[in-house]
Write a protein that holds these residues in place. Sequence first.
Motif, mmCIF file in Angstrom:
data_model
loop_
_atom_site.group_PDB
_atom_site.id
_atom_site.type_symbol
_atom_site.label_atom_id
_atom_site.label_comp_id
_atom_site.label_asym_id
_atom_site.label_seq_id
_atom_site.Cartn_x
_atom_site.Cartn_y
_atom_site.Cartn_z
ATOM 1 N N GLU A 185 -26.901 -51.973 -77.047
ATOM 2 C CA GLU A 185 -27.554 -51.705 -75.771
ATOM 3 C C GLU A 185 -27.299 -50.082 -75.251
ATOM 4 O O GLU A 185 -26.304 -49.528 -75.312
ATOM 5 C CB GLU A 185 -27.096 -52.487 -74.653
ATOM 6 N N ILE A 186 -28.566 -49.510 -75.176
ATOM 7 C CA ILE A 186 -28.805 -48.037 -74.636
ATOM 8 C C ILE A 186 -28.530 -48.189 -73.016
ATOM 9 O O ILE A 186 -29.564 -48.472 -72.505
ATOM 10 C CB ILE A 186 -29.594 -47.307 -75.108
ATOM 11 N N LEU A 187 -27.658 -47.840 -72.472
ATOM 12 C CA LEU A 187 -27.565 -47.902 -70.969
ATOM 13 C C LEU A 187 -27.686 -46.513 -70.296
ATOM 14 O O LEU A 187 -26.443 -45.822 -70.359
ATOM 15 C CB LEU A 187 -26.215 -48.658 -70.621
ATOM 16 N N PRO A 188 -28.644 -46.172 -69.784
ATOM 17 C CA PRO A 188 -28.600 -45.024 -68.885
ATOM 18 C C PRO A 188 -27.953 -44.898 -67.813
ATOM 19 O O PRO A 188 -28.070 -45.907 -67.063
ATOM 20 C CB PRO A 188 -30.359 -44.919 -68.712
ATOM 21 N N LEU A 217 -24.528 -50.500 -62.626
ATOM 22 C CA LEU A 217 -24.266 -50.372 -64.037
ATOM 23 C C LEU A 217 -23.197 -51.378 -64.557
ATOM 24 O O LEU A 217 -23.639 -51.990 -65.783
ATOM 25 C CB LEU A 217 -23.557 -48.932 -64.319
ATOM 26 N N VAL A 218 -22.451 -51.890 -63.631
ATOM 27 C CA VAL A 218 -21.381 -53.057 -64.032
ATOM 28 C C VAL A 218 -22.273 -54.339 -64.139
ATOM 29 O O VAL A 218 -22.107 -55.116 -65.153
ATOM 30 C CB VAL A 218 -20.224 -53.134 -62.886
ATOM 31 N N GLU A 219 -23.179 -54.433 -63.040
ATOM 32 C CA GLU A 219 -23.961 -55.803 -63.464
ATOM 33 C C GLU A 219 -24.827 -55.647 -64.543
ATOM 34 O O GLU A 219 -24.856 -56.946 -65.363
ATOM 35 C CB GLU A 219 -24.879 -55.854 -62.132
ATOM 36 N N ARG A 220 -25.365 -54.778 -64.914
ATOM 37 C CA ARG A 220 -26.057 -54.493 -66.192
ATOM 38 C C ARG A 220 -25.215 -54.871 -67.362
ATOM 39 O O ARG A 220 -25.595 -55.319 -68.615
ATOM 40 C CB ARG A 220 -26.848 -52.974 -66.576
ATOM 41 N N LEU A 221 -24.077 -54.171 -67.576
ATOM 42 C CA LEU A 221 -23.131 -54.530 -68.470
ATOM 43 C C LEU A 221 -22.715 -56.107 -68.529
ATOM 44 O O LEU A 221 -22.782 -56.528 -69.885
ATOM 45 C CB LEU A 221 -21.672 -53.812 -68.177
ATOM 46 N N LYS A 222 -22.572 -56.585 -67.529
ATOM 47 C CA LYS A 222 -22.282 -58.001 -67.471
ATOM 48 C C LYS A 222 -23.420 -58.943 -68.265
ATOM 49 O O LYS A 222 -23.281 -59.657 -69.051
ATOM 50 C CB LYS A 222 -21.977 -58.692 -66.176
ATOM 51 N N THR A 223 -24.735 -58.400 -67.735
ATOM 52 C CA THR A 223 -25.867 -59.029 -68.220
ATOM 53 C C THR A 223 -26.041 -59.046 -69.732
ATOM 54 O O THR A 223 -26.265 -59.937 -70.500
ATOM 55 C CB THR A 223 -27.104 -58.328 -67.613
ATOM 56 N N VAL A 224 -25.926 -57.837 -70.508
ATOM 57 C CA VAL A 224 -25.980 -57.498 -71.840
ATOM 58 C C VAL A 224 -24.875 -58.330 -72.603
ATOM 59 O O VAL A 224 -25.080 -58.546 -73.803
ATOM 60 C CB VAL A 224 -26.342 -55.859 -72.051
ATOM 61 N N LEU A 225 -23.839 -58.331 -71.950
ATOM 62 C CA LEU A 225 -22.593 -59.060 -72.759
ATOM 63 C C LEU A 225 -22.992 -60.390 -73.001
ATOM 64 O O LEU A 225 -22.879 -60.849 -74.033
ATOM 65 C CB LEU A 225 -21.266 -58.772 -72.028
ATOM 66 N N ILE A 232 -22.139 -50.514 -76.735
ATOM 67 C CA ILE A 232 -22.994 -50.063 -75.533
ATOM 68 C C ILE A 232 -22.971 -48.638 -75.468
ATOM 69 O O ILE A 232 -21.684 -48.208 -75.573
ATOM 70 C CB ILE A 232 -22.556 -50.898 -74.346
ATOM 71 N N TRP A 233 -24.226 -47.884 -75.390
ATOM 72 C CA TRP A 233 -24.045 -46.638 -75.768
ATOM 73 C C TRP A 233 -24.358 -45.945 -74.089
ATOM 74 O O TRP A 233 -25.492 -46.523 -73.604
ATOM 75 C CB TRP A 233 -24.975 -45.932 -76.474
ATOM 76 N N LEU A 234 -23.482 -45.334 -73.461
ATOM 77 C CA LEU A 234 -23.818 -44.663 -72.366
ATOM 78 C C LEU A 234 -24.617 -43.360 -72.422
ATOM 79 O O LEU A 234 -24.237 -42.579 -73.288
ATOM 80 C CB LEU A 234 -22.459 -44.266 -71.545
ATOM 81 N N SER A 235 -25.824 -43.500 -71.901
ATOM 82 C CA SER A 235 -26.637 -42.464 -72.108
ATOM 83 C C SER A 235 -27.242 -41.675 -70.987
ATOM 84 O O SER A 235 -27.409 -42.214 -69.915
ATOM 85 C CB SER A 235 -27.965 -43.202 -72.955
ATOM 86 N N SER A 236 -27.531 -40.171 -71.133
ATOM 87 C CA SER A 236 -27.849 -39.587 -70.052
ATOM 88 C C SER A 236 -28.188 -38.118 -70.705
ATOM 89 O O SER A 236 -27.844 -37.847 -71.736
ATOM 90 C CB SER A 236 -27.225 -39.405 -68.815
ATOM 91 N N PRO A 251 -14.899 -40.863 -64.709
ATOM 92 C CA PRO A 251 -13.852 -41.684 -64.994
ATOM 93 C C PRO A 251 -13.805 -43.061 -64.176
ATOM 94 O O PRO A 251 -13.304 -43.872 -64.359
ATOM 95 C CB PRO A 251 -12.623 -40.707 -64.509
ATOM 96 N N ILE A 252 -14.468 -42.805 -62.739
ATOM 97 C CA ILE A 252 -14.620 -44.142 -62.009
ATOM 98 C C ILE A 252 -15.426 -45.274 -62.749
ATOM 99 O O ILE A 252 -15.092 -46.249 -62.774
ATOM 100 C CB ILE A 252 -15.066 -43.750 -60.640
ATOM 101 N N LEU A 253 -16.629 -44.598 -63.133
ATOM 102 C CA LEU A 253 -17.520 -45.608 -63.887
ATOM 103 C C LEU A 253 -16.928 -45.869 -65.096
ATOM 104 O O LEU A 253 -17.004 -47.232 -65.309
ATOM 105 C CB LEU A 253 -18.705 -44.764 -64.367
ATOM 106 N N LEU A 254 -16.143 -45.341 -65.841
ATOM 107 C CA LEU A 254 -15.626 -45.664 -67.151
ATOM 108 C C LEU A 254 -14.497 -46.826 -66.829
ATOM 109 O O LEU A 254 -14.660 -47.936 -67.526
ATOM 110 C CB LEU A 254 -14.954 -44.512 -67.909
ATOM 111 N N ASN A 255 -13.723 -46.728 -66.011
ATOM 112 C CA ASN A 255 -12.674 -47.664 -65.648
ATOM 113 C C ASN A 255 -13.401 -48.868 -65.121
ATOM 114 O O ASN A 255 -12.914 -50.080 -65.444
ATOM 115 C CB ASN A 255 -11.894 -47.123 -64.326
ATOM 116 N N ALA A 256 -14.466 -48.858 -64.354
ATOM 117 C CA ALA A 256 -14.967 -50.116 -64.047
ATOM 118 C C ALA A 256 -15.918 -50.890 -64.964
ATOM 119 O O ALA A 256 -15.744 -52.032 -65.011
ATOM 120 C CB ALA A 256 -16.139 -49.737 -63.052
ATOM 121 N N LEU A 257 -16.297 -50.186 -66.106
ATOM 122 C CA LEU A 257 -17.010 -50.626 -67.156
ATOM 123 C C LEU A 257 -16.075 -51.390 -68.251
ATOM 124 O O LEU A 257 -16.124 -52.402 -68.886
ATOM 125 C CB LEU A 257 -17.836 -49.610 -67.954
ATOM 126 N N ILE A 258 -14.960 -50.584 -68.329
ATOM 127 C CA ILE A 258 -13.979 -51.045 -69.465
ATOM 128 C C ILE A 258 -13.313 -52.380 -69.010
ATOM 129 O O ILE A 258 -13.040 -53.273 -69.808
ATOM 130 C CB ILE A 258 -12.796 -50.020 -69.579
#
Length: 627
Positions: A185-188, A217-225, A232-236, A251-258
Amino acid sequence: MEDIEDVIASGAPPGLRLPITAVRIKPRRKSNARLVPDPIHPSPQIPGIQSIYMKTFGCSHNQSDSEYMAGQLHAFGYGLTNNPEEADLWLINTCTVKSPSQSAMETLISKCKDAKKPLVVAGCVPQGSRDLKELEGISVVGVQQIDRVVEVVEETLKGHEVRLLSRKTLPMLDLPKVRKNKFVEILPINVGCLGACTYCKTKHARGHLGSYAVESLVERLKTVLSEGVKEIWLSSEDTGAYGRDIGVNLPILLNALIAELPADRSTMLRIGMTNPPFILEHLEEIAKALRHPCVYSFLHVPVQSGSDAVLDVMNREYTVSDFRTVVDTLTKLVPEMQIATDVICGFPGETDEDFAQTIALIKDYQFPQVHISQFYPRPGTPAARMKKVPSAKVKHRSRELTSIFESFNPYKGMEGRIERIWITEIAADGIHLVGHTKGYVQVLIVAPQSFIGTSTEVKITSVGRWSVFGEVIKVPKEVEGKVCQLNSTAAHSPASITCSTKSGSHKTAFVLCDCSSDLECCSKTIETSKDKADNKHKEAAGPCTGINGRERTLISYISSVLQKRRVNGPDRDNRDAIWKFKNTKEVPNRSIRVDLNTLDKVLLGGVIVSLVVIFVVLTLLCKTFSS
């Protein structure tokens, strides 16, 4: 023609099929006034039954956009094809970073016109160069209008020219999507950037920084899982700049996704490209995220030049010292850290001394990946108006730096190591599977296609310049019961497999296909004796049928022909039947087995009959002459 603005009220579901009246369209002009059938755009059109050919240029963000557009078209009934000739419409997603990419786009547009196919052009080129001559008379859709691609396609098929380029909101992340690789999943996470590099055209297209909310982004991560994604590639355009427009940071985003990633490490996260200025203040927090077991210890940090003078003209907003701080800190704090970088050769004003500083920087770090490019002036950018370095000198510098980079051996010392890898795709050779270590080192292995989407342990057997070769030593739990258990053997010999059967256990060199449900081995596997001097071949016990030495010589030759035909021919996707072991060194008397299909059996039978006929004819001739 003016851009077509959005006319739906806020809150309408993105990607919703709009009525024709919601889109202003421009009918194509006819060369004469008579009403004649249009062979390109037959009327009336029944929407949703045509096939679409899509071609994507550029970065992973562009790839994600294409997957979203493909998903919406598929959801509305359109077929997707890889054959441009059989398609009813072509959709080209473009990249404006370099002249070669845009030139390739222009060539493809010309081919499409010659083929008299309806065409839609999407991506950065029409968004950043709206008045480009090559786009005259062609429907276009902008980078933030991908949720309306269905409308553009439908109207284009009817013979109308449509332009959708302006928008103030980002496309939703939960649009339908058809992934190029179902396990990736390429996640922009944001679009645009905060920089103002003098050579960059991408910002003209992607615009100022616009970040998605952490919650989205967290909701999208849950969906693709839940959909079985394993990487999952974080892209921008600049991952490090994420969130600065909405009051958060990377860092806030990474901690939430991890926090949402599976604890069994079945799914990995890869952080995308980031420029040095925006991660300097978060280096320790970024390092902490990169150390996490579910995050690849890999980061793409472009340097572009080893000279502060050139970086200043580029308006990169950092110094070489800043770049070194990023690399040194991450390398120190993150075990197995791998860093990739970019370099532009021949930027306007670059002197021999400037280039020498770039060479020194690359030699100091010996990066495993360096993307080396020549400077290409992009129309409309400040650098395009600067005095150019002579083309011959630019090419010479590019070749020199490439030669230096290719002399490095970044994976030396990995031989014999046991590594866990995550397997996501088939290699370009059609034979090996591709996995990556925690440090994102590419590992090529021989294994059934059922291994894709799993992780397993391998022993590194040899290293190359761009990747390493591994030997599977543990069957992934996801495919246990489908294949025999793999066991490693001595160096430079095929992997052995212990087959548990009704008649007991035995080892064979390797199998070429998955074993059956009762763990019986596939037939006709071969085991080579370790004693190469006497070159004896053991016959496998139980249901595994042995092949003697004479048969092996003929079958080895024929199998190589059949394997080449299968890899290069229409059966390329049937790779479970081709477990071909490949090393960088030749192994005498290597075991080979072929799982023959019907056509292969016919060909093999023909070869054998031909040999028999030749033998009979020669025998008769010999008797005739002797008499």
